[in-house]
Design a protein around this motif. Structure first.
Motif, PDB file in Angstrom:
ATOM      1  N   LYS A 148     -11.014  10.851 -19.681  1.00 57.14           N
ATOM      2  CA  LYS A 148     -11.716  10.883 -18.396  1.00 57.14           C
ATOM      3  C   LYS A 148     -11.015   9.974 -17.394  1.00 57.14           C
ATOM      4  CE  LYS A 148     -16.114   9.620 -16.216  1.00 57.14           C
ATOM      5  NZ  LYS A 148     -17.465   9.026 -16.436  1.00 57.14           N
ATOM      6  N   ARG A 149     -10.785  10.489 -16.200  1.00 52.35           N
ATOM      7  CA  ARG A 149     -10.265   9.660 -15.124  1.00 52.35           C
ATOM      8  C   ARG A 149     -10.941  10.052 -13.821  1.00 52.35           C
ATOM      9  NH1 ARG A 149      -4.141  11.433 -13.216  1.00 52.35           N
ATOM     10  NH2 ARG A 149      -4.696  13.516 -12.473  1.00 52.35           N
ATOM     11  N   GLU A 150     -11.210   9.046 -13.005  1.00 54.01           N
ATOM     12  CA  GLU A 150     -11.926   9.245 -11.744  1.00 54.01           C
ATOM     13  C   GLU A 150     -11.104   8.679 -10.598  1.00 54.01           C
ATOM     14  OE1 GLU A 150     -16.097   7.753  -9.593  1.00 54.01           O
ATOM     15  OE2 GLU A 150     -15.636   7.219 -11.675  1.00 54.01           O
ATOM     16  N   ARG A 151     -10.843   9.495  -9.586  1.00 53.55           N
ATOM     17  CA  ARG A 151     -10.056   9.062  -8.434  1.00 53.55           C
ATOM     18  C   ARG A 151     -10.840   8.009  -7.653  1.00 53.55           C
ATOM     19  NH1 ARG A 151      -5.879  11.565  -5.241  1.00 53.55           N
ATOM     20  NH2 ARG A 151      -5.165   9.918  -3.801  1.00 53.55           N
ATOM     21  N   ILE A 152     -10.186   6.906  -7.337  1.00 57.30           N
ATOM     22  CA  ILE A 152     -10.782   5.856  -6.510  1.00 57.30           C
ATOM     23  C   ILE A 152      -9.851   5.604  -5.323  1.00 57.30           C
ATOM     24  CG2 ILE A 152     -12.075   4.808  -8.407  1.00 57.30           C
ATOM     25  CD1 ILE A 152      -9.889   2.713  -8.662  1.00 57.30           C
ATOM     26  N   ALA A 153     -10.120   4.580  -4.554  1.00 59.56           N
ATOM     27  CA  ALA A 153      -9.320   4.298  -3.358  1.00 59.56           C
ATOM     28  C   ALA A 153      -7.855   4.121  -3.715  1.00 59.56           C
ATOM     29  CB  ALA A 153      -9.847   3.041  -2.673  1.00 59.56           C
ATOM     30  N   ASP A 154      -6.973   4.628  -2.859  1.00 63.15           N
ATOM     31  CA  ASP A 154      -5.531   4.503  -3.101  1.00 63.15           C
ATOM     32  C   ASP A 154      -5.124   3.048  -3.251  1.00 63.15           C
ATOM     33  OD1 ASP A 154      -5.312   7.215  -2.956  1.00 63.15           O
ATOM     34  OD2 ASP A 154      -4.430   7.265  -0.938  1.00 63.15           O
ATOM     35  N   TYR A 155      -4.060   2.848  -4.008  1.00 63.45           N
ATOM     36  CA  TYR A 155      -3.549   1.494  -4.241  1.00 63.45           C
ATOM     37  C   TYR A 155      -2.410   1.214  -3.268  1.00 63.45           C
ATOM     38  CZ  TYR A 155      -1.746  -2.610  -6.656  1.00 63.45           C
ATOM     39  OH  TYR A 155      -1.330  -3.883  -6.963  1.00 63.45           O
ATOM     40  N   GLU A 156      -2.491   0.083  -2.597  1.00 62.10           N
ATOM     41  CA  GLU A 156      -1.443  -0.297  -1.651  1.00 62.10           C
ATOM     42  C   GLU A 156      -0.320  -1.029  -2.383  1.00 62.10           C
ATOM     43  OE1 GLU A 156      -3.026  -2.439   1.632  1.00 62.10           O
ATOM     44  OE2 GLU A 156      -4.534  -0.920   2.117  1.00 62.10           O
ATOM     45  N   THR A 157       0.891  -0.549  -2.208  1.00 67.68           N
ATOM     46  CA  THR A 157       2.033  -1.123  -2.917  1.00 67.68           C
ATOM     47  C   THR A 157       3.285  -1.011  -2.042  1.00 67.68           C
ATOM     48  OG1 THR A 157       3.264  -1.085  -5.014  1.00 67.68           O
ATOM     49  CG2 THR A 157       2.582   1.037  -4.106  1.00 67.68           C
ATOM     50  N   ILE A 158       4.413  -1.306  -2.635  1.00 68.37           N
ATOM     51  CA  ILE A 158       5.700  -1.222  -1.948  1.00 68.37           C
ATOM     52  C   ILE A 158       6.549  -0.146  -2.612  1.00 68.37           C
ATOM     53  CG2 ILE A 158       7.771  -2.495  -1.256  1.00 68.37           C
ATOM     54  CD1 ILE A 158       5.222  -3.494   0.062  1.00 68.37           C
ATOM     55  N   ASP A 159       7.129   0.737  -1.814  1.00 66.86           N
ATOM     56  CA  ASP A 159       7.949   1.800  -2.401  1.00 66.86           C
ATOM     57  C   ASP A 159       9.341   1.263  -2.746  1.00 66.86           C
ATOM     58  OD1 ASP A 159       9.554   1.738  -0.112  1.00 66.86           O
ATOM     59  OD2 ASP A 159       8.618   3.494   0.802  1.00 66.86           O
ATOM     60  N   PRO A 160      10.193   2.073  -3.399  1.00 69.98           N
ATOM     61  CA  PRO A 160      11.523   1.603  -3.803  1.00 69.98           C
ATOM     62  C   PRO A 160      12.400   1.147  -2.643  1.00 69.98           C
ATOM     63  CG  PRO A 160      10.945   3.611  -4.991  1.00 69.98           C
ATOM     64  CD  PRO A 160       9.901   3.416  -3.942  1.00 69.98           C
ATOM     65  N   TYR A 161      12.024   1.499  -1.418  1.00 74.02           N
ATOM     66  CA  TYR A 161      12.814   1.120  -0.246  1.00 74.02           C
ATOM     67  C   TYR A 161      12.241  -0.112   0.474  1.00 74.02           C
ATOM     68  CZ  TYR A 161      14.391   5.859  -1.193  1.00 74.02           C
ATOM     69  OH  TYR A 161      14.863   6.982  -1.817  1.00 74.02           O
ATOM     70  N   GLY A 162      11.221  -0.731  -0.158  1.00 73.48           N
ATOM     71  CA  GLY A 162      10.646  -1.935   0.418  1.00 73.48           C
ATOM     72  C   GLY A 162       9.603  -1.694   1.485  1.00 73.48           C
ATOM     73  N   GLN A 163       9.162  -0.454   1.616  1.00 77.32           N
ATOM     74  CA  GLN A 163       8.174  -0.119   2.636  1.00 77.32           C
ATOM     75  C   GLN A 163       6.767  -0.068   2.036  1.00 77.32           C
ATOM     76  OE1 GLN A 163       9.148   0.211   5.914  1.00 77.32           O
ATOM     77  NE2 GLN A 163      11.147  -0.404   5.087  1.00 77.32           N
ATOM     78  N   ALA A 164       5.781  -0.516   2.801  1.00 78.58           N
ATOM     79  CA  ALA A 164       4.386  -0.444   2.352  1.00 78.58           C
ATOM     80  C   ALA A 164       3.956   1.016   2.241  1.00 78.58           C
ATOM     81  CB  ALA A 164       3.478  -1.195   3.323  1.00 78.58           C
ATOM     82  N   THR A 165       3.235   1.329   1.176  1.00 79.50           N
ATOM     83  CA  THR A 165       2.782   2.697   0.959  1.00 79.50           C
ATOM     84  C   THR A 165       1.495   2.676   0.149  1.00 79.50           C
ATOM     85  OG1 THR A 165       3.440   4.891   0.165  1.00 79.50           O
ATOM     86  CG2 THR A 165       4.062   2.998  -1.195  1.00 79.50           C
TER      87      THR A 165
END
Length: 269
Positions: A148-165
């Protein structure tokens, strides 16, 4: 009479010097004794009770972050050769454990990489001996049933290019009721989101990271694969320090701004 008084005073000075020298050596011996005792206590604690580790990679994001420092309990699974410091240099081949207690599904555990029996890895226990594990379109399946998995709020992170995503984040509930967060950086189309069917051998465990598209784990049979029970070092228990990625912990002048104060003393689930 004068000479006798001088001789007496000279002898008194010599005795004082000898006493002072003896006191200095006694102080040095006492300091060495205390230091050796402290080292022995630290060695016993590190070998039998708790060992500190730091997190150098993002494979367990969002549960553990780069820059987290944590305590791992050595006694949770009993003791094997790999419970000892510098075990890779011990020439004696040893299998099995003393006072063994098997890892539970959902534990986050440190183990020695089976490929070299030396590199420390940390992942979550997903599969137990005899389990059948497969990932189908991003969904973890255990013994033929989707977890079972339930979608929750997206996680804020850094992509491989150093940009916030932002990336998809889920609450995943394992069959024994353990609930934890996972992220899917590449959605459900990552390289390891469609796998073969794995059957965990007896005496082995299947380990995965919570950052499902950025974790080298048991899905990669060539580099990690199934982890033998004797390779387990211990269970992750608590974060005792945490600092922003890229900031060395020894730079104390950066602590007020860079330390993640809200993560310190958090238990690990």
């Amino acid at each position: 009479m004068e000479r006798a008084r001088v001789d007496h005073e000279t002898k008194h000075e010599i005795r004082a010097a000898e006493t002072g020298s003896t006191g200095t050596w006694a102080s040095i011996r006492e300091t060495l004794k205390v230091g050796i005792q402290a080292l022995l206590i630290a060695l016993v604690v590190r070998t039998l009770l708790f060992q500190p580790f730091n997190i150098p990679s993002g494979s367990l994001v969002p549960t553990l972050l780069i820059g987290d420092y944590l305590f791992v309990s050595k006694y949770s699974y009993g003791y094997s050769k790999y419970s000892l410091p510098l075990s890779e240099f011990i020439p004696v081949k040893s299998e099995g454990r003393v006072w063994a207690a098997e890892p539970k599904r959902g534990d986050i555990a440190v183990f020695k990489l089976p490929k070299d029996n030396a590199t420390d890895y940390i992942k979550r226990v997903i599969g137990l001996p005899g389990d059948k594990i497969q990932v189908i379109d991003g969904v973890l399946n255990i013994n033929g049933k989707p977890v079972k998995r339930e979608r929750i709020a997206d996680y804020e992170t850094i992509d491989p290019y150093g940009q916030a995503t932002k990336v998809p984040q889920y609450m995943e509930t394992l069959p024994n009721g353990v609930v934890h967060r996972v992220i899917e950086r590449d959605g459900d189309n990552g390289f390891w989101d469609k796998t073969e069917l794995y059957t965990v051998p007896p005496g082995h465990f299947f380990m995965m990271g919570d950052n499902r598209d950025n974790s080298t784990d048991s899905r990669d049979l060539a580099n990690v694969g199934y982890v033998p029970f004797e390779n387990f070092v211990g269970r992750a228990e608590m974060i005792f320090f945490s600092i922003d990625e890229g900031t060395p912990a020894w730079q104390v002048w950066n602590w007020p701004a860079k330390v993640r104060w809200n993560r310190i003393f958090n238990t690990i689930h």
